[in-house]
Design an enzyme around this catalytic site. Sequence first.
Site, PDB file in Angstrom:
ATOM      1  N   GLY A 278      44.427  51.160  50.807  1.00 46.57           N
ATOM      2  CA  GLY A 278      43.909  52.059  49.777  1.00 46.57           C
ATOM      3  C   GLY A 278      44.301  53.515  49.930  1.00 46.57           C
ATOM      4  O   GLY A 278      43.830  54.360  49.176  1.00 46.57           O
ATOM      5  N   GLU A 320      45.703  48.042  56.298  1.00 50.68           N
ATOM      6  CA  GLU A 320      46.513  47.273  55.344  1.00 50.68           C
ATOM      7  C   GLU A 320      47.082  48.138  54.231  1.00 50.68           C
ATOM      8  O   GLU A 320      46.753  47.947  53.061  1.00 50.68           O
ATOM      9  CB  GLU A 320      45.639  46.174  54.730  1.00 50.68           C
ATOM     10  CG  GLU A 320      44.956  45.286  55.742  1.00 50.68           C
ATOM     11  CD  GLU A 320      43.983  44.304  55.103  1.00 50.68           C
ATOM     12  OE1 GLU A 320      43.179  44.711  54.249  1.00 50.68           O
ATOM     13  OE2 GLU A 320      44.051  43.120  55.443  1.00 50.68           O
ATOM     14  N   GLY A 322      49.454  49.247  51.378  1.00 51.55           N
ATOM     15  CA  GLY A 322      50.472  48.665  50.502  1.00 51.55           C
ATOM     16  C   GLY A 322      51.166  49.804  49.781  1.00 51.55           C
ATOM     17  O   GLY A 322      52.306  50.168  50.086  1.00 51.55           O
ATOM     18  N   ARG A 323      50.405  50.416  48.872  1.00 54.78           N
ATOM     19  CA  ARG A 323      50.927  51.529  48.090  1.00 54.78           C
ATOM     20  C   ARG A 323      51.539  52.635  48.969  1.00 54.78           C
ATOM     21  O   ARG A 323      52.607  53.163  48.651  1.00 54.78           O
ATOM     22  CB  ARG A 323      49.765  52.145  47.291  1.00 54.78           C
ATOM     23  CG  ARG A 323      50.148  53.270  46.332  1.00 54.78           C
ATOM     24  CD  ARG A 323      48.892  54.010  45.858  1.00 54.78           C
ATOM     25  NE  ARG A 323      47.818  53.093  45.573  1.00 54.78           N
ATOM     26  CZ  ARG A 323      47.598  52.520  44.391  1.00 54.78           C
ATOM     27  NH1 ARG A 323      48.364  52.824  43.378  1.00 54.78           N
ATOM     28  NH2 ARG A 323      46.590  51.676  44.235  1.00 54.78           N
ATOM     29  N   TYR A 364      44.994  51.840  34.141  1.00 50.70           N
ATOM     30  CA  TYR A 364      44.084  52.729  34.871  1.00 50.70           C
ATOM     31  C   TYR A 364      44.221  54.174  34.455  1.00 50.70           C
ATOM     32  O   TYR A 364      43.747  55.042  35.191  1.00 50.70           O
ATOM     33  CB  TYR A 364      44.353  52.768  36.371  1.00 50.70           C
ATOM     34  CG  TYR A 364      44.752  51.523  37.078  1.00 50.70           C
ATOM     35  CD1 TYR A 364      43.855  50.461  37.222  1.00 50.70           C
ATOM     36  CD2 TYR A 364      46.006  51.424  37.666  1.00 50.70           C
ATOM     37  CE1 TYR A 364      44.226  49.346  37.947  1.00 50.70           C
ATOM     38  CE2 TYR A 364      46.366  50.299  38.384  1.00 50.70           C
ATOM     39  CZ  TYR A 364      45.468  49.265  38.523  1.00 50.70           C
ATOM     40  OH  TYR A 364      45.820  48.169  39.248  1.00 50.70           O
ATOM     41  N   CYS A 391      55.060  46.585  21.352  1.00 46.73           N
ATOM     42  CA  CYS A 391      54.282  46.656  20.114  1.00 46.73           C
ATOM     43  C   CYS A 391      52.826  46.918  20.443  1.00 46.73           C
ATOM     44  O   CYS A 391      51.969  46.038  20.311  1.00 46.73           O
ATOM     45  CB  CYS A 391      54.427  45.363  19.349  1.00 46.73           C
ATOM     46  SG  CYS A 391      56.146  45.007  19.033  1.00 46.73           S
ATOM     47  N   GLU A 392      52.558  48.131  20.891  1.00 46.68           N
ATOM     48  CA  GLU A 392      51.229  48.469  21.398  1.00 46.68           C
ATOM     49  C   GLU A 392      51.204  49.982  21.485  1.00 46.68           C
ATOM     50  O   GLU A 392      52.054  50.576  22.148  1.00 46.68           O
ATOM     51  CB  GLU A 392      51.126  47.850  22.800  1.00 46.68           C
ATOM     52  CG  GLU A 392      49.818  47.945  23.483  1.00 46.68           C
ATOM     53  CD  GLU A 392      48.784  46.986  22.925  1.00 46.68           C
ATOM     54  OE1 GLU A 392      47.710  47.485  22.569  1.00 46.68           O
ATOM     55  OE2 GLU A 392      49.055  45.779  22.813  1.00 46.68           O
TER      56      GLU A 392
HETATM   57  C1  LIG Z   1      44.963  45.774  47.589  1.00 50.90           C
HETATM   58  C2  LIG Z   1      44.540  45.633  48.996  1.00 50.90           C
HETATM   59  C3  LIG Z   1      45.170  46.371  49.984  1.00 50.90           C
HETATM   60  C4  LIG Z   1      46.246  47.387  49.709  1.00 50.90           C
HETATM   61  O1  LIG Z   1      45.818  48.433  48.920  1.00 50.90           O
HETATM   62  P1  LIG Z   1      46.783  49.712  48.726  1.00 50.90           P
HETATM   63  O2  LIG Z   1      46.023  50.560  47.776  1.00 50.90           O
HETATM   64  O3  LIG Z   1      48.050  49.203  48.150  1.00 50.90           O
HETATM   65  O4  LIG Z   1      46.968  50.319  50.065  1.00 50.90           O
HETATM   66  C5  LIG Z   1      44.781  46.170  51.301  1.00 50.90           C
HETATM   67  N1  LIG Z   1      43.827  45.279  51.612  1.00 50.90           N
HETATM   68  C6  LIG Z   1      43.200  44.539  50.675  1.00 50.90           C
HETATM   69  C7  LIG Z   1      42.177  43.572  51.084  1.00 50.90           C
HETATM   70  C8  LIG Z   1      43.542  44.694  49.337  1.00 50.90           C
HETATM   71  O5  LIG Z   1      42.907  43.963  48.417  1.00 50.90           O
END
Ligand SMILES: *Cc1c(COP(=O)(O)O)cnc(C)c1O
Length: 463
Positions: A278, A320, A322-323, A364, A391-392
């Site tokens: 996150g 964890e 991701g982004r 969002y 088309c939106e």
């Molecule tokens: C989506 C998610 C992430 C990654 O979130 P980011 O915002 O991409 O860092 C990590 N752990 C869990 C359990 C998630 O659902």
Amino acid sequence: MSRSAHPAGPRHADVYPEGHYTAPATDLNELDAKVWSRTVTRDEDGALTVGGMEVARLAEEFGTPAYFLDESDFRARCRAWADAFGAEADVFYAGKAFLSRAVVRWLQEEGLNLDVCSGGELATALDAGMPAERIAFHGNNKTVAEIERAVEAGVGRIVLDSFQEIARVAHIAQRAGTRQRVQIRVTVGVEAHTHEFIATAHEDQKFGIALADGQAAEAVRRALTLDGLELIGIHSHIGSQIFDMAGFEVSARRVVQLLAEIRDEHGVELPEIDLGGGLGIAYTSEDDPREPHEIAKALSDIVTRECESAGLRTPRISVEPGRAIVGPTAFTLYEVGTIKPLEGLRTYVSVDGGMSDNIRTALYDAEYSVALVSRSSEAEPMLVRVVGKHCESGDIVVKDAFLPADLAPGDLIAVPATGAYCRSMASNYNHALRPPVVAVRDGQARVIVRRETEEDLLRLDVG
Ligand SMILES: *Cc1c(COP(=O)(O)O)cnc(C)c1O
């Protein structure tokens, strides 16, 4: 070339009411290093280059729209996270942000682990050779088939999200003659988004098992009695695009509190905690993300302090992101098709993609930046809305931004920071062909996910 402040554009439409607005003070040709991947620069003709390759050449070879992923930046970010957390912690890349076989190989080479949350993501990870013990399996409604596959493969952990799942995974593992390593995902009553977090009353959502009413303690009680499960820790994920560490602080405190209760009740100290992902990135110049080493230090300080005061051994931490890893490493390249100036309002710039390759703005209200990248321009800034070809009317890519007033059909524009949750959420709306992902590195470009074709679409339509 310069890499200083890039105009973010207004954050809200009401900052620039109809008919009059203040143009940004900065030069539209300047690129803000915060929102572009690391090897992006402008060459002497003003054209943007990434990984040493000029965008016009990339557009010619790979077409538009397309995502260009800066591979060396991706790898550098993986290393920065791994180094920041060191040997005492584990970094799991959240594959849902963007996953492909090439990405899985890069993660392995850079020493990261991988989160998956569906059978498809698990299949991609295993196919690309990620060792199963380095995979964590998430999701609030994993199917029996998915759980069986994960258990058979021997994934390092399954993150349990409900009482039914505790029983289901235990049963499947027992039948397979194994003990599955698991964590329990708890909701700590914190929800964090961007600059704010709310520390109460956010149990009203589908993920996890609530701490507040003793549900999480009951889940632990059950997991500890089941032979098919080896409970290794507690998991908490509090939100997305977070800049403020205060939400993590509350989350870590509440998770450690649960560990202390588990020790008191069961006499066991669980060895791990996972604080989720996150972490925020810069979509515009106004966003100020933290560096991985600052995040690592903040999290480990919180956990160490809370454990000391609870008299617990400090558990192994995992995170964890991701982004925060893939988001900044890619931009989407579009060709401008039509330009509609609306007198007294703004100019609508239509590109050859849209909500099918970037749903985040519609979904969002996400903020993005945009730049003219096929050339530089000395023209005045004009207020634009970059829209797609779908088309939106909500098909908006960049809601408010400035581009040079001499923008013309055929110009290439790029939207930075589209590495996360764009290709992975892409759709075939209007039978759009999902764009390719092209990895660029050291003067070489390589397709890692190819562009969809009409044959791909028609193959699924079996008549
Ligand atoms: C989506 C998610 C992430 C990654 O979130 P980011 O915002 O991409 O860092 C990590 N752990 C869990 C359990 C998630 O659902």
